[in-house]
Design a protein around this motif. Sequence first.
Motif, mmCIF file in Angstrom:
data_model
loop_
_atom_site.group_PDB
_atom_site.id
_atom_site.type_symbol
_atom_site.label_atom_id
_atom_site.label_comp_id
_atom_site.label_asym_id
_atom_site.label_seq_id
_atom_site.Cartn_x
_atom_site.Cartn_y
_atom_site.Cartn_z
ATOM 1 N N ILE A 251 0.866 -1.183 0.000
ATOM 2 C CA ILE A 251 0.000 0.000 0.000
ATOM 3 C C ILE A 251 0.900 1.230 0.000
ATOM 4 O O ILE A 251 1.904 1.267 0.715
ATOM 5 N N TYR A 253 0.580 5.294 0.681
ATOM 6 C CA TYR A 253 -0.294 6.382 1.114
ATOM 7 C C TYR A 253 0.223 7.727 0.641
ATOM 8 O O TYR A 253 1.399 8.034 0.809
ATOM 9 N N CYS A 254 -0.679 8.505 0.038
ATOM 10 C CA CYS A 254 -0.350 9.870 -0.370
ATOM 11 C C CYS A 254 -1.332 10.818 0.311
ATOM 12 O O CYS A 254 -2.428 10.428 0.698
ATOM 13 N N VAL A 260 -2.402 10.604 -5.645
ATOM 14 C CA VAL A 260 -2.775 9.192 -5.694
ATOM 15 C C VAL A 260 -2.938 8.752 -7.146
ATOM 16 O O VAL A 260 -2.377 7.747 -7.585
ATOM 17 N N HIS A 278 -9.324 6.565 -3.426
ATOM 18 C CA HIS A 278 -9.538 7.746 -2.576
ATOM 19 C C HIS A 278 -11.014 8.084 -2.562
ATOM 20 O O HIS A 278 -11.792 7.583 -3.380
ATOM 21 N N ALA A 303 -3.188 5.080 -2.306
ATOM 22 C CA ALA A 303 -4.410 5.519 -1.643
ATOM 23 C C ALA A 303 -4.188 6.711 -0.737
ATOM 24 O O ALA A 303 -3.079 6.993 -0.303
ATOM 25 N N THR A 304 -5.273 7.401 -0.467
ATOM 26 C CA THR A 304 -5.267 8.351 0.642
ATOM 27 C C THR A 304 -5.591 7.534 1.885
ATOM 28 O O THR A 304 -5.912 6.348 1.782
ATOM 29 N N ILE A 305 -5.573 8.197 3.041
ATOM 30 C CA ILE A 305 -5.794 7.417 4.250
ATOM 31 C C ILE A 305 -7.231 6.907 4.340
ATOM 32 O O ILE A 305 -7.580 6.193 5.270
ATOM 33 N N VAL A 319 4.245 -1.039 3.351
ATOM 34 C CA VAL A 319 3.404 0.157 3.408
ATOM 35 C C VAL A 319 4.353 1.330 3.233
ATOM 36 O O VAL A 319 5.312 1.473 3.989
ATOM 37 N N HIS A 321 4.772 5.441 2.906
ATOM 38 C CA HIS A 321 4.172 6.773 3.050
ATOM 39 C C HIS A 321 4.877 7.715 2.094
ATOM 40 O O HIS A 321 6.017 8.108 2.351
ATOM 41 N N PRO A 325 3.073 11.311 7.495
ATOM 42 C CA PRO A 325 1.728 11.471 8.060
ATOM 43 C C PRO A 325 1.632 12.625 9.064
ATOM 44 O O PRO A 325 2.644 13.105 9.544
ATOM 45 N N GLU A 334 -1.555 2.958 10.024
ATOM 46 C CA GLU A 334 -1.361 2.647 8.607
ATOM 47 C C GLU A 334 -0.252 1.619 8.397
ATOM 48 O O GLU A 334 -0.414 0.659 7.640
#
Length: 745
Positions: A251, A253-254, A260, A278, A303-305, A319, A321, A325, A334
Motif C-alpha cells: 500500500i 499512502y499519499c 494518488v 480515494h 491511496a489516501t488514508i 506500506v 508513506h 503522516p 497505517e
Amino acid sequence: MDTKVKIFSLRYMDITSDVLHQKLKDFFGFDSFKGDQEAIINNLIAGKNTFVLMPTGGGKSLCYQLPALLMEGTAVIISPLIALMKNQVDAIRGFVAHEEGIAHFLNSSLNKTQLQEVKDDLLSGMTKLLYVAPESLTKEENIALLRQIKISFYAVDEAHCISEWGHDFRPEYRRIQPIVKEIGIAPIIALTATATPKVQQDIQKNLGMGDAKVFKASFNRENLYYEVRPKANREKEIIKFIKNNSGKSGIIYCLSRKKVEELSELLNVNGIKSLPYHAGLDAATRAANQDKFLMEEIDVIVATIAFGMGIDKPDVRFVIHYNFPKSLEGYYQETGRAGRDGGEGQCIAFYSYKDIQKLEKFMQSKPLAEQEIGRQLLNDTVAYAESNACRRKSLLNYFGETYLQENCGNCDNCLHPKAQFEGKEFMCTVIELITSMKENFKAEHLANILGGVSNSIIKSYNHHKLELFGIIPNKGADFWLAIIRQGLILQLLHKEVEKYGLITVTQKGLEFYEKPWSIMLTEDRKFDDSDDDDEIQSAGNQKHHSGAGDEALLSMLKDIRQSLSKRLNIPPFVIFQDPSLEDMSIMYPTTIEELKACQGVGEGKAKKFGNEFIRLIAKYVEENDIVRPTDFLVKTVPVKSSNKISIIKSIDRRTPLDEIADSLNIDMEQLYDEIESIVNSGTKINIDYYIRQVVDDDKVGDIYEYFKEEAVSDSVNEALKALGPDYTEEEVRLIRIKFLSEVGN
Ligand code: ADP
Ligand code: MG
C-alpha cells in the motif's frame, strides 16, 4: 429457529471456559484465543465495562462478536464506517450459517424494505449483533426502536474517534454516552488501536467508564521494519523498491487525491500493476479497486488514508508513506496494515520538512484549539522522523510503552547506527534548565535557549540573558532538541500533553541529575530539502547533459543514423536529432519502451527507426560490460498537454491554424512550436489544407526540395539563407512540418 436462538442466549454462569472455546471453534474456526481475548470476553460477560487497547490486527472484533453471539439480547456495535459494517455483517453471517437475521447494520444506506427487515428481526429477538453508525444512533426513531429490545452490551469500535487527540476525530462519537443512557444501560466495551495515554483518558472520560478494566496489549510489532528516507527522488526510489519486491502486495499512502492518481499511473507505466483509491472515486470504483487488491489482481494500491480501515489482508508486505503522516497515531495505524500474518512487513516513509510545513498550512483554517493539537501531533512526527534513535523504541515510548531491549535491530537507525556520544553532561544541562524554568516551557523554546537563538519570543521572556543561553559554542537549537527528545525516550523527561506539551523532569530524571549514569546519544539526522521538487524528471526532459554521454557509443549511433539516412533516402535529422542520440548514449536503452524515454523520441519514431539503434546499444552494453546508470529506466507518464491533443484533433478536422491559435489563446509562434514538437516526437499530421491556402504552390515545392535534397540540418535560418529573400520564416516552418511529418513519421 427457536432452538438456535436459545443456544445463543446463554446466561452468564452458563458460559464456561469450555463453552467459550467450543463456540470459538464452531463459529470462527479458531482453536485458541489470541492474546487477552478470553479474559476480555469474560470481563464483558460478567457485565463489566471493558477497555481494549490492541494494535491493528490484534483481533479486537472477536472480543465483541463472540460474546454477542452467546449472550442474551442484542449487542449494539458502534462503528464509524459503513463499508466496514457491511464487511463485518457479511462475515458474521458467514460464520453462523443460515441465519441472515443474526447480524444487521443500521445506517443511512438502507432502503425502506431493508429497514423494515432489520426492525422485524430486532423485535423478534433474532438479531444478536446490530452495527450502527454514530449518526444513526442519534436519530430519534432509532433510539425509540432500541428502547424496545434487550441490549446485551454496547461495543464502541475505533473508539479513538471520540478524542480530538486521535487521528480521526468524529464529533458524533461524543454523543454516545447520553444516548446509551436513553436507550438503556448495559456494559460498554470500547476498543481502539490508538493507545496514547491522552486518547485513552479521553475515551474513558467521555464514555463514563473510568471504572473499566483496561486490557492493553503490547503495541510492539516485531515483524515490522521501519525506515524513514529523505524525499529526494522518492518516485524513483518507490519504483525501484517495488521492482526489488516484485510480486508482493503493498500500500502506498499519499496526502492528496491528485497525487494518488498520478502515482498510480506512473507505476503502471513502469510495469507495476496498481490502482488508485480515494474518497473522490465513486463507490463502485472504490469497491472494485479494493477487491482487485484483495484478490491480488494488482500488487499495489495507491491511496489516501481513506483506504485501509477494516481491510484485513494478512500478507501486505510493504506500506509506503509518500507523504509523511500528520500524526504518529495515523502512521502506526497505517503501517500496522503490513505483515498482519506475522511475516515480512516493510514500512518506509518519505520525509521532508517542507511536507510538514504544508500540513501546518492546511491547519490554519481550523479552530485555534484544533490547530494547537494538530501542531503538537506534528511536532511529534518531526521528532520521530529526524531522530537517530531506534524507531521501535520511539514509537512504543510514544504509546506509553517501555521497550526494554537495548536495540530492536529491525529499523533503519538500528541497522545503520549513527555515531554516538556520551550525553551525560548535556542531559544534565537540559534538566538544570527545565528545573530553573519551573517546568513551564516547551521543547522548542528550551532548545532555542540552549542553542542561543535570540528570536522575539526568547527576548520577550528575557531568556537571551540567561546564563545557559547559547551555553556551548556551535551547538545550536537542533542539537539540543535532539537531546530533549532522547531524554523523553529515556523517560528522564516527560511531556505534559494536557498542558500544551510543556516539558517536565521525571523522578528518574531527578535521580539521574543527582547521580548521572552513562547515556549514549546521537545527533538528529539532517534531511536535505534542497532537492525539493522531487518529481521525476522525465529522462526525455533532461536538457542537454552535454559531455555526459558515452562518446564512443555516440559516434556509432551517428554512423547508423547516417547509413539509415542513405538507405531510406531521407536526411539524418529526420530520423533522430542529435539530442536524442546523446540521450541514448547516456541511458543505453535496449528496448523500444526504454528508447521512448529519450528526448524527442516518440512512439512513431521509436517504432519506425528504433530497432537498429537498440540492437546496436544492446550489443555495445554486452561487449563492454556496461553497467547501465540505473538498472531500470523510470518512465514518465507522457505529458500530452491538453493543448497538443486539441491541436491534433483540430487539424484532423481541418481547422485553419490561425483559428486554432485563437481558440487556444496562443500566438502563431507558439502554435508552430507545439506542432513541431508533435511532429518531432513521431506523430503524423497533415496540414496541406492550410498550406494550400497560405503558401504559393511553387514555393511549397522549392522548400520541400531544399529539405529533401540539400539540407544538412533542419535549421530554419539555414533554409532561409539558402532559399533567398522571397521566402518567409512562416512558409519555411510550415513546409518543414509537412516534410518532417511525411518523411519521418
Ligand atoms: P483488529 O480489529 O484488532 O485490527 P481484527 O479483529 O480485524 O483485528 O482481527 C485481525 C485478524 O486476526 C483477523 O484475520 C481475525 O480473523 C484474526 N483473529 C482474531 N482472533 C483470532 C484467534 N483467536 N485466532 C486466530 N486468528 C484470529
Ligand atoms: Mg478492528
